[in-house]
Design a protein around this motif. Structure first.
Motif, PDB file in Angstrom:
ATOM      1  N   UNK A 102       1.162  -1.126  -0.202  1.00 12.85           N
ATOM      2  CA  UNK A 102       0.152  -0.218   0.003  1.00 12.85           C
ATOM      3  C   UNK A 102       0.837   1.351  -0.258  1.00 12.85           C
ATOM      4  N   UNK A 103       2.048   0.695  -0.261  1.00 13.22           N
ATOM      5  CA  UNK A 103       3.307   2.345  -0.376  1.00 13.22           C
ATOM      6  C   UNK A 103       3.299   3.039  -1.906  1.00 13.22           C
ATOM      7  N   UNK A 104       3.004   2.314  -2.353  1.00 10.97           N
ATOM      8  CA  UNK A 104       3.415   2.608  -3.583  1.00 10.97           C
ATOM      9  C   UNK A 104       1.935   3.820  -4.131  1.00 10.97           C
ATOM     10  N   UNK A 105       3.331   5.251  -5.247  1.00 11.27           N
ATOM     11  CA  UNK A 105       2.210   6.048  -5.385  1.00 11.27           C
ATOM     12  C   UNK A 105       1.471   6.198  -6.150  1.00 11.27           C
ATOM     13  N   UNK A 106      -0.392   6.865  -6.068  1.00 11.49           N
ATOM     14  CA  UNK A 106      -0.724   6.705  -7.418  1.00 11.49           C
ATOM     15  C   UNK A 106      -0.298   6.988  -8.617  1.00 11.49           C
ATOM     16  N   UNK A 107      -0.350   6.526  -9.688  1.00  7.18           N
ATOM     17  CA  UNK A 107      -0.111   6.427 -10.784  1.00  7.18           C
ATOM     18  C   UNK A 107      -0.982   6.956 -11.546  1.00  7.18           C
ATOM     19  N   UNK A 108       0.235   7.646 -12.269  1.00  9.92           N
ATOM     20  CA  UNK A 108      -0.621   8.736 -13.685  1.00  9.92           C
ATOM     21  C   UNK A 108      -1.224   8.290 -14.098  1.00  9.92           C
ATOM     22  N   UNK A 109      -2.375   9.304 -15.198  1.00 10.58           N
ATOM     23  CA  UNK A 109      -2.808   8.353 -15.904  1.00 10.58           C
ATOM     24  C   UNK A 109      -2.117   7.788 -17.141  1.00 10.58           C
ATOM     25  N   UNK A 110      -1.347   8.310 -17.601  1.00 13.07           N
ATOM     26  CA  UNK A 110      -0.400   7.711 -19.077  1.00 13.07           C
ATOM     27  C   UNK A 110       0.208   6.403 -18.399  1.00 13.07           C
ATOM     28  N   UNK A 111       0.496   5.962 -16.938  1.00  8.83           N
ATOM     29  CA  UNK A 111       1.296   5.216 -16.483  1.00  8.83           C
ATOM     30  C   UNK A 111      -0.170   3.699 -16.373  1.00  8.83           C
ATOM     31  N   UNK A 112      -1.009   4.686 -15.992  1.00 10.04           N
ATOM     32  CA  UNK A 112      -2.291   3.468 -15.789  1.00 10.04           C
ATOM     33  C   UNK A 112      -3.179   2.587 -17.585  1.00 10.04           C
ATOM     34  N   UNK A 113      -2.984   4.068 -18.977  1.00  6.80           N
ATOM     35  CA  UNK A 113      -2.952   3.610 -19.633  1.00  6.80           C
ATOM     36  C   UNK A 113      -2.336   2.454 -20.211  1.00  6.80           C
ATOM     37  N   UNK A 114      -0.565   2.653 -20.105  1.00 10.19           N
ATOM     38  CA  UNK A 114       0.694   1.512 -20.016  1.00 10.19           C
ATOM     39  C   UNK A 114       0.545   0.223 -19.295  1.00 10.19           C
ATOM     40  N   UNK A 115      -0.137   0.032 -17.580  1.00  9.74           N
ATOM     41  CA  UNK A 115      -0.344  -1.140 -17.206  1.00  9.74           C
ATOM     42  C   UNK A 115      -1.986  -1.788 -17.551  1.00  9.74           C
ATOM     43  N   UNK A 116      -2.541  -1.002 -18.101  1.00 10.99           N
ATOM     44  CA  UNK A 116      -3.829  -1.226 -19.407  1.00 10.99           C
ATOM     45  C   UNK A 116      -3.699  -2.008 -20.036  1.00 10.99           C
ATOM     46  N   UNK A 117      -2.824  -1.396 -21.042  1.00  6.30           N
ATOM     47  CA  UNK A 117      -2.259  -2.173 -22.101  1.00  6.30           C
ATOM     48  C   UNK A 117      -1.576  -3.490 -21.610  1.00  6.30           C
ATOM     49  N   UNK A 118      -0.399  -3.470 -20.549  1.00  5.59           N
ATOM     50  CA  UNK A 118       0.163  -5.011 -19.944  1.00  5.59           C
ATOM     51  C   UNK A 118      -0.922  -6.175 -19.756  1.00  5.59           C
ATOM     52  N   UNK A 119      -1.268  -5.649 -19.028  1.00  6.57           N
ATOM     53  CA  UNK A 119      -2.306  -6.715 -18.973  1.00  6.57           C
ATOM     54  C   UNK A 119      -2.573  -6.636 -20.150  1.00  6.57           C
ATOM     55  N   UNK A 120      -3.499  -6.809 -20.608  1.00  7.80           N
ATOM     56  CA  UNK A 120      -4.068  -7.089 -21.338  1.00  7.80           C
ATOM     57  C   UNK A 120      -3.526  -7.320 -23.138  1.00  7.80           C
TER      58      UNK A 120
END
Length: 81
Positions: A50-68
């Motif tokens: 839970x110590x991970x800082x919040x992600x930016x929008x670009x990081x969220x899109x890259x994470x979603x692409x990686x999961x996909x």
């Protein structure tokens, strides 16, 4: 009697309009880039930490692409008969 030719008056207003248009486009692009790098709260949690800082929008899109992409590769490697 021949009519005298009028001198051609050419106004170059197109250059000013193109400059204004390019400045507006530049401002819009900069605003989009800056707004997309703002930290999103709370953001998805990648790990259990839970110590991970919040992600930016670009990081969220890259994470979603990686999961996909990982899900797609996982479904291709399933042992179907």
């Amino acid at each position: 009697m021949a009519t005298p030719k009028k001198p051609r008056v050419t106004l170059r207003r197109r250059g000013q309009a193109m400059l204004e248009y390019s400045m507006i486009n530049w401002l819009v692009i900069v605003a989009l880039v800056l707004s997309s790098t703002v930290r999103i709260i709370p953001g998805p949690r990648v790990s259990t930490s839970s110590t991970r800082p919040p992600m930016s929008l670009i990081e969220m899109f890259l994470y979603a692409y990686q999961v996909h992409y990982d899900t797609y590769l996982y479904s291709l490697s399933l042992p179907f008969p």
